[in-house]
Design a protein around this motif. Structure first.
Motif, PDB file in Angstrom:
ATOM      1  N   LYS A  68     -25.720  59.930 -50.985  1.00  0.00           N
ATOM      2  CA  LYS A  68     -26.440  59.781 -49.615  1.00  0.00           C
ATOM      3  C   LYS A  68     -26.891  61.187 -49.014  1.00  0.00           C
ATOM      4  O   LYS A  68     -26.214  62.141 -48.836  1.00  0.00           O
ATOM      5  CB  LYS A  68     -25.329  59.169 -48.388  1.00  0.00           C
ATOM      6  N   LEU A 146     -29.658  56.415 -49.379  1.00  0.00           N
ATOM      7  CA  LEU A 146     -28.450  55.952 -49.969  1.00  0.00           C
ATOM      8  C   LEU A 146     -28.555  55.410 -51.235  1.00  0.00           C
ATOM      9  O   LEU A 146     -29.322  54.255 -51.405  1.00  0.00           O
ATOM     10  CB  LEU A 146     -27.764  54.930 -48.991  1.00  0.00           C
ATOM     11  N   TRP A 236     -19.758  55.463 -48.708  1.00  0.00           N
ATOM     12  CA  TRP A 236     -21.403  55.490 -49.232  1.00  0.00           C
ATOM     13  C   TRP A 236     -21.205  54.903 -50.566  1.00  0.00           C
ATOM     14  O   TRP A 236     -22.342  54.034 -50.790  1.00  0.00           O
ATOM     15  CB  TRP A 236     -22.016  56.537 -49.070  1.00  0.00           C
TER      16      TRP A 236
END
Length: 280
Positions: A68, A146, A236
């Motif tokens: 990310k 992301l 993430w």
């Protein structure tokens, strides 16, 4: 200053995660522009400039396989027609992977176009374009990528504007096997950037300058054929959009999307790409 730390994320998994904050001197190399790229304020700010002779650009020192990445950018103000400011991830080679933010300049008073694309194994043609709901030249705004094994989410100031999911199960290519560096650049593309090349760059307005700050990287560093992440590194890595994020995505796409390859039947006369038939 960059922070490198070993995080124990659970009793089962321990991973090496790079979390870097905004010291550009430690995190990136200015790779072209012959002095037109400058690192200022003890590494907190990086500016790129473009004149008739050259643009400029930089790249991350590290390669990443998933992560990310957040970057605050302030775009070229005024008449920016013909210019393109970028922030993207890309792998090397002729069958490269790439995840793009490109900001297409325009005449004073007209909106920037935010152009996004995803390439896998050298194949792209997955463009979506947006206007922004603010003036991106007046202040810094945060643009985020992301990238995990199941999806790519493009966000602006925390609001998702696009999601590209992994649909390998139906034969759609997805970038997950090639490490990518982060890149940014400011360059002249007046053969296509503004109204399809009808509006040319006004060099009397040069040098044009874009500014970058507050780089933040949470990612798996790829080095010597190995990832620094031994297993699932952080939230993430498996992040999905919750109902609030999905609602914000729909809001952006309803009100600010100006092009979507998945609705361009003229471009794909043999049928839209397979992923276009899948619900978002």
């Amino acid at each position: 200053m960059a922070i490198f730390k070993i995080s124990v994320l659970s009793a089962i998994f321990a991973t090496l995660l790079v979390v870097s904050a905004a010291d550009f001197g430690r995190e990136v190399d200015i790779t072209w522009g012959n002095g037109r790229g400058k690192i200022l304020n003890n590494g907190e700010l990086l500016t790129l400039s473009l004149d008739k002779s050259s643009g400029s650009g930089f790249q991350s020192k590290n390669e990443f396989l998933f992560g990310k990445i957040d970057m605050q950018i302030k775009l070229v103000p005024g008449n920016s027609a013909g210019t393109v400011t970028t922030f993207y991830l890309k792998s090397p080679g002729s069958t490269w992977d790439e995840i793009d933010f490109e900001f297409l300049g325009n005449l004073s008073g007209d909106p920037y176009i935010l152009h996004t694309n995803v390439y896998t194994q050298g194949k792209g043609n997955k463009e979506q374009q947006f206007y922004l709901w603010f003036d991106p030249t007046a202040n810094f705004h945060t643009y985020s990528i992301l990238w995990n094994p199941q999806r790519i989410i493009f966000s602006v100031d925390g609001t998702p504007i696009r999601e590209f999911k992994n649909f390998e199960s139906i034969g759609v290519l997805f970038p997950k096997n090639q490490a990518m560096r982060m890149y940014a650049s400011l360059w002249n593309a007046d053969d296509w950037a503004t109204r399809g090349g009808l509006v040319k760059t006004d060099w009397s307005k040069s040098p044009f300058t874009a500014s970058y700050k507050s780089l933040r990287v949470e990612a798996c560093v790829w080095s010597n054929g190995r990832s620094s992440c031994n297993s699932k590194p952080s939230s993430w890595f498996t992040q999905e959009m919750d109902s609030t994020s999905q609602a914000r995505l729909r809001w952006v796409q309803k009100n600010y999307m100006i092009y979507n390859y998945c609705t361009d039947g003229k471009r794909f006369p043999q049928g839209l790409p397979r992923e276009c038939s899948m619900s978002s």
